[in-house]
Design an enzyme around this catalytic site. Structure first.
Site, PDB file in Angstrom:
ATOM      1  N   CYS A   2       0.837  -1.200   0.000  1.00  0.00           N
ATOM      2  CA  CYS A   2       0.000   0.000   0.000  1.00  0.00           C
ATOM      3  C   CYS A   2       0.877   1.259   0.000  1.00  0.00           C
ATOM      4  O   CYS A   2       2.090   1.195   0.225  1.00  0.00           O
ATOM      5  CB  CYS A   2      -0.977  -0.022   1.182  1.00  0.00           C
ATOM      6  SG  CYS A   2      -0.379   0.743   2.703  1.00  0.00           S
ATOM      7  N   CYS A   5       2.870   1.805   3.139  1.00  0.00           N
ATOM      8  CA  CYS A   5       3.932   0.788   3.251  1.00  0.00           C
ATOM      9  C   CYS A   5       5.100   1.192   2.350  1.00  0.00           C
ATOM     10  O   CYS A   5       6.267   1.039   2.737  1.00  0.00           O
ATOM     11  CB  CYS A   5       3.413  -0.594   2.866  1.00  0.00           C
ATOM     12  SG  CYS A   5       2.478  -1.430   4.172  1.00  0.00           S
ATOM     13  N   HIS A  97      -3.105   5.417  10.310  1.00  0.00           N
ATOM     14  CA  HIS A  97      -2.326   6.648  10.474  1.00  0.00           C
ATOM     15  C   HIS A  97      -3.060   7.593  11.398  1.00  0.00           C
ATOM     16  O   HIS A  97      -4.288   7.620  11.439  1.00  0.00           O
ATOM     17  CB  HIS A  97      -2.052   7.319   9.119  1.00  0.00           C
ATOM     18  CG  HIS A  97      -3.265   7.568   8.288  1.00  0.00           C
ATOM     19  ND1 HIS A  97      -3.881   6.587   7.540  1.00  0.00           N
ATOM     20  CD2 HIS A  97      -3.992   8.691   8.075  1.00  0.00           C
ATOM     21  CE1 HIS A  97      -4.923   7.101   6.900  1.00  0.00           C
ATOM     22  NE2 HIS A  97      -5.031   8.375   7.218  1.00  0.00           N
ATOM     23  N   HIS A  99      -3.322  11.605  12.256  1.00  0.00           N
ATOM     24  CA  HIS A  99      -3.021  12.971  11.841  1.00  0.00           C
ATOM     25  C   HIS A  99      -2.692  13.787  13.084  1.00  0.00           C
ATOM     26  O   HIS A  99      -3.394  13.686  14.093  1.00  0.00           O
ATOM     27  CB  HIS A  99      -4.244  13.624  11.180  1.00  0.00           C
ATOM     28  CG  HIS A  99      -4.748  12.956   9.942  1.00  0.00           C
ATOM     29  ND1 HIS A  99      -4.547  13.482   8.683  1.00  0.00           N
ATOM     30  CD2 HIS A  99      -5.466  11.820   9.748  1.00  0.00           C
ATOM     31  CE1 HIS A  99      -5.132  12.705   7.777  1.00  0.00           C
ATOM     32  NE2 HIS A  99      -5.699  11.684   8.395  1.00  0.00           N
TER      33      HIS A  99
HETATM   34  P1  5GP Z   1      -7.146   9.879   5.427  1.00  0.00           P
HETATM   35  O1  5GP Z   1      -8.015  10.643   4.470  1.00  0.00           O
HETATM   36  O2  5GP Z   1      -7.035   8.421   5.015  1.00  0.00           O
HETATM   37  O3  5GP Z   1      -7.476  10.055   6.869  1.00  0.00           O
HETATM   38  O4  5GP Z   1      -5.699  10.525   5.304  1.00  0.00           O
HETATM   39  C1  5GP Z   1      -4.826  10.259   4.268  1.00  0.00           C
HETATM   40  C2  5GP Z   1      -3.895  11.429   4.191  1.00  0.00           C
HETATM   41  O5  5GP Z   1      -2.779  11.040   3.419  1.00  0.00           O
HETATM   42  C3  5GP Z   1      -4.502  12.663   3.502  1.00  0.00           C
HETATM   43  O6  5GP Z   1      -4.471  13.758   4.406  1.00  0.00           O
HETATM   44  C4  5GP Z   1      -3.595  12.881   2.290  1.00  0.00           C
HETATM   45  O7  5GP Z   1      -3.341  14.235   2.023  1.00  0.00           O
HETATM   46  C5  5GP Z   1      -2.337  12.128   2.673  1.00  0.00           C
HETATM   47  N1  5GP Z   1      -1.587  11.588   1.544  1.00  0.00           N
HETATM   48  C6  5GP Z   1      -2.098  10.886   0.495  1.00  0.00           C
HETATM   49  N2  5GP Z   1      -1.109  10.502  -0.327  1.00  0.00           N
HETATM   50  C7  5GP Z   1       0.045  10.976   0.214  1.00  0.00           C
HETATM   51  C8  5GP Z   1       1.424  10.893  -0.209  1.00  0.00           C
HETATM   52  O8  5GP Z   1       1.775  10.308  -1.220  1.00  0.00           O
HETATM   53  N3  5GP Z   1       2.335  11.502   0.598  1.00  0.00           N
HETATM   54  C9  5GP Z   1       1.980  12.161   1.742  1.00  0.00           C
HETATM   55  N4  5GP Z   1       2.957  12.724   2.446  1.00  0.00           N
HETATM   56  N5  5GP Z   1       0.697  12.239   2.166  1.00  0.00           N
HETATM   57  C10 5GP Z   1      -0.248  11.657   1.404  1.00  0.00           C
HETATM   58 ZN    ZN Z   2       0.390  -0.457   4.329  1.00  0.00          ZN
END
Ligand code: 5GP
Ligand code: ZN
Length: 111
Positions: A2, A5, A97, A99
């Site tokens: 993923c 990962c 993850h 934030h």
């Molecule tokens: P979720 O929406 O799953 O809670 O958070 C995923 C977070 O990953 C989003 O805030 C998005 O901006 C971040 N994100 C997605 N792809 C990447 C990436 O390739 N690099 C980084 N540094 N952050 C990413």
């Molecule tokens: Zn993973």
């Protein structure tokens, strides 16, 4: 593998803020606040729903490191931690993850 990962393995670059043998913190690519950091376990856990008695030590470790990261970022006014779990929460990357958001007065709206 993923996306996160691949970031943990260094196959996709990221701006690292903290790293040790089991966890990694890096800057969100699309920051929602002046400080927006993601903290992940290096091993693949899909979401909060995947936390078990076997892997919860990693989560405890993440929670121990978060105050150090916040201190390093100068978040003296406080910060918010969020973990989106599943589609209703808008989880877009299916690797656990947390934030860390801060550096401004955050919206009072939680949901
Ligand atoms: P979720 O929406 O799953 O809670 O958070 C995923 C977070 O990953 C989003 O805030 C998005 O901006 C971040 N994100 C997605 N792809 C990447 C990436 O390739 N690099 C980084 N540094 N952050 C990413
Ligand atoms: Zn993973």
């Amino acid at each position: 593998m993923c996306l996160f990962c691949k970031i943990a393995a260094g196959e996709i670059p990221s701006t690292k803020v903290y790293e040790d043998e089991s966890i990694l913190a890096f800057r969100d690519i699309n920051p929602m606040a002046p400080t927006h950091i993601l903290v992940i376990p290096k091993t693949h856990i899909p979401s909060v729903d995947g936390i078990t008695a076997e892997n919860s030590g990693l989560v405890a470790h993440i929670f121990e490191v978060i105050p150090q990261i916040a201190k390093g970022e100068g978040l003296t006014g406080g910060y918010r931690m969020v973990s989106n779990c599943g589609p209703d929460a808008g989880q877009t990357v299916n690797h656990l993850h947390f934030h860390i958001l801060g550096g401004k007065e955050l919206s009072g709206q939680m949901a």
